[in-house]
Design a protein around this motif. Structure first.
Motif, PDB file in Angstrom:
ATOM      1  N   PRO A  25       2.424  11.185  36.947  1.00  0.00           N
ATOM      2  CA  PRO A  25       3.262  11.999  36.073  1.00  0.00           C
ATOM      3  C   PRO A  25       4.750  11.742  36.252  1.00  0.00           C
ATOM      4  O   PRO A  25       5.532  11.986  35.373  1.00  0.00           O
ATOM      5  CB  PRO A  25       2.912  13.435  36.455  1.00  0.00           C
ATOM      6  N   SER A  26       5.173  11.226  37.390  1.00  0.00           N
ATOM      7  CA  SER A  26       6.601  11.022  37.598  1.00  0.00           C
ATOM      8  C   SER A  26       7.019   9.582  37.333  1.00  0.00           C
ATOM      9  O   SER A  26       8.035   9.131  37.831  1.00  0.00           O
ATOM     10  CB  SER A  26       6.975  11.412  39.026  1.00  0.00           C
ATOM     11  N   ALA A  27       6.239   8.856  36.561  1.00  0.00           N
ATOM     12  CA  ALA A  27       6.550   7.460  36.312  1.00  0.00           C
ATOM     13  C   ALA A  27       7.846   7.316  35.510  1.00  0.00           C
ATOM     14  O   ALA A  27       8.677   6.496  35.821  1.00  0.00           O
ATOM     15  CB  ALA A  27       5.403   6.797  35.566  1.00  0.00           C
ATOM     16  N   ARG A  28       8.031   8.127  34.463  1.00  0.00           N
ATOM     17  CA  ARG A  28       9.249   8.084  33.653  1.00  0.00           C
ATOM     18  C   ARG A  28       9.727   9.503  33.439  1.00  0.00           C
ATOM     19  O   ARG A  28       9.231  10.194  32.562  1.00  0.00           O
ATOM     20  CB  ARG A  28       8.974   7.407  32.325  1.00  0.00           C
ATOM     21  N   PRO A  29      10.689   9.960  34.205  1.00  0.00           N
ATOM     22  CA  PRO A  29      11.141  11.336  34.070  1.00  0.00           C
ATOM     23  C   PRO A  29      11.844  11.609  32.747  1.00  0.00           C
ATOM     24  O   PRO A  29      11.930  12.739  32.320  1.00  0.00           O
ATOM     25  CB  PRO A  29      12.100  11.516  35.244  1.00  0.00           C
ATOM     26  N   SER A  30      12.312  10.577  32.057  1.00  0.00           N
ATOM     27  CA  SER A  30      13.013  10.809  30.800  1.00  0.00           C
ATOM     28  C   SER A  30      12.064  10.955  29.616  1.00  0.00           C
ATOM     29  O   SER A  30      12.508  11.133  28.502  1.00  0.00           O
ATOM     30  CB  SER A  30      13.992   9.666  30.532  1.00  0.00           C
ATOM     31  N   GLU A  31      10.759  10.873  29.829  1.00  0.00           N
ATOM     32  CA  GLU A  31       9.808  10.982  28.740  1.00  0.00           C
ATOM     33  C   GLU A  31       9.282  12.404  28.534  1.00  0.00           C
ATOM     34  O   GLU A  31       8.452  12.622  27.697  1.00  0.00           O
ATOM     35  CB  GLU A  31       8.622  10.032  28.967  1.00  0.00           C
ATOM     36  N   GLY A  32       9.741  13.371  29.286  1.00  0.00           N
ATOM     37  CA  GLY A  32       9.302  14.751  29.138  1.00  0.00           C
ATOM     38  C   GLY A  32       9.980  15.419  27.954  1.00  0.00           C
ATOM     39  O   GLY A  32      10.726  14.803  27.205  1.00  0.00           O
ATOM     40  N   PRO A  33       9.718  16.703  27.777  1.00  0.00           N
ATOM     41  CA  PRO A  33      10.322  17.413  26.649  1.00  0.00           C
ATOM     42  C   PRO A  33      11.822  17.650  26.828  1.00  0.00           C
ATOM     43  O   PRO A  33      12.539  17.839  25.861  1.00  0.00           O
ATOM     44  CB  PRO A  33       9.566  18.738  26.619  1.00  0.00           C
ATOM     45  N   LEU A  34      12.319  17.600  28.043  1.00  0.00           N
ATOM     46  CA  LEU A  34      13.730  17.835  28.316  1.00  0.00           C
ATOM     47  C   LEU A  34      14.429  16.513  28.617  1.00  0.00           C
ATOM     48  O   LEU A  34      13.930  15.706  29.401  1.00  0.00           O
ATOM     49  CB  LEU A  34      13.874  18.782  29.512  1.00  0.00           C
ATOM     50  N   ASP A  35      15.557  16.295  27.983  1.00  0.00           N
ATOM     51  CA  ASP A  35      16.317  15.062  28.211  1.00  0.00           C
ATOM     52  C   ASP A  35      17.316  15.301  29.337  1.00  0.00           C
ATOM     53  O   ASP A  35      18.311  16.000  29.148  1.00  0.00           O
ATOM     54  CB  ASP A  35      17.054  14.671  26.931  1.00  0.00           C
ATOM     55  N   PRO A  36      17.073  14.759  30.527  1.00  0.00           N
ATOM     56  CA  PRO A  36      17.960  15.031  31.660  1.00  0.00           C
ATOM     57  C   PRO A  36      19.302  14.317  31.563  1.00  0.00           C
ATOM     58  O   PRO A  36      20.254  14.689  32.237  1.00  0.00           O
ATOM     59  CB  PRO A  36      17.173  14.529  32.864  1.00  0.00           C
TER      60      PRO A  36
END
Length: 166
Positions: A25-36
Motif C-alpha cells: 500500500p505504501s508503494a506510491r504515496p501520491s496515488e491516494g485521495p489526498l495530494d501531499p
C-alpha cells in the motif's frame, strides 16, 4: 487452441521501483485521495493568501460601524462567497476531485471564477470605500481588496495546470 484463464504479463510498471507492486500500500504515496504535494505549490499558497486576505477584509468591515447598510452588506456577501469558492477550488485540487468530476472544465471554471470574482470585489471595494466617511476599519477592509492582480495572477498561473504533472 486453449481458451482457458491465463496469466498476462505486461512491461508497463506503475510502481515506484523494484519490489513496488500489488500488495504494497505504501508503494506510491501520491496515488491516494489526498495530494501531499499540492499544499506546497505556488497555486495553493496563492489560494491560501487570498482566503486570508478575504477573511481579514470581511472582519474589518464586519467589526466597524456602518453608514450604508447596502454597500457593506454587499461587500460582505461578495467577500464570503469569493472565500467559499476559493476554498472549494483548493479542496478540489487537494483531494484530486478533478479526476472524478471530468464533466467540468476545471481550468475554465477557475478562470471564470477569478475574473468574475475580481470584478465583483473591485466594485464592492470601490462602493464600500466611497461610503466609509473616514472610518479606518471600513477603509482598510475595502481597500485591501481593490488590487485585482493577485487573483488575476492566480487565474493565469493555474489556467492550464489542472491535472497535469508539475
Amino acid at each position: 487452441m486453449s481458451h482457458g484463464a491465463g496469466l498476462v504479463r505486461t512491461t508497463c510498471s506503475s510502481g515506484g521501483g523494484p519490489g513496488a507492486g500489488v500488495g504494497q500500500p505504501s508503494a506510491r504515496p501520491s496515488e491516494g485521495p489526498l495530494d501531499p504535494v499540492y499544499p506546497r505549490t505556488y497555486s495553493a499558497l496563492l489560494k491560501v493568501a487570498q482566503m486570508v486576505t478575504l477573511l481579514i477584509a470581511f472582519i474589518c468591515v464586519r467589526s466597524s460601524v456602518w453608514y450604508s447598510y447596502s454597500a457593506y452588506s454587499y461587500f460582505e456577501v461578495v467577500t464570503i462567497c469569493n472565500l467559499i469558492m476559493i476554498l472549494v477550488f483548493y479542496l478540489v485540487h487537494l483531494f484530486r476531485l478533478y479526476r472524478l468530476l471530468t464533466c467540468i472544465s476545471w481550468p475554465l471554471s477557475e478562470l471564470l471564477h477569478y475574473l468574475i470574482g475580481t470584478l465583483l470585489l473591485l466594485i464592492a471595494s470601490i462602493v464600500a470605500a466611497s461610503k466609509s466617511y473616514s472610518q479606518s476599519g471600513l477603509v482598510a477592509g475595502a481597500m485591501q481588496q481593490c488590487d485585482p492582480r493577485p487573483a488575476l495572477l492566480e487565474a493565469l498561473q493555474t489556467g492550464g495546470s489542472v491535472g497535469q504533472a508539475p
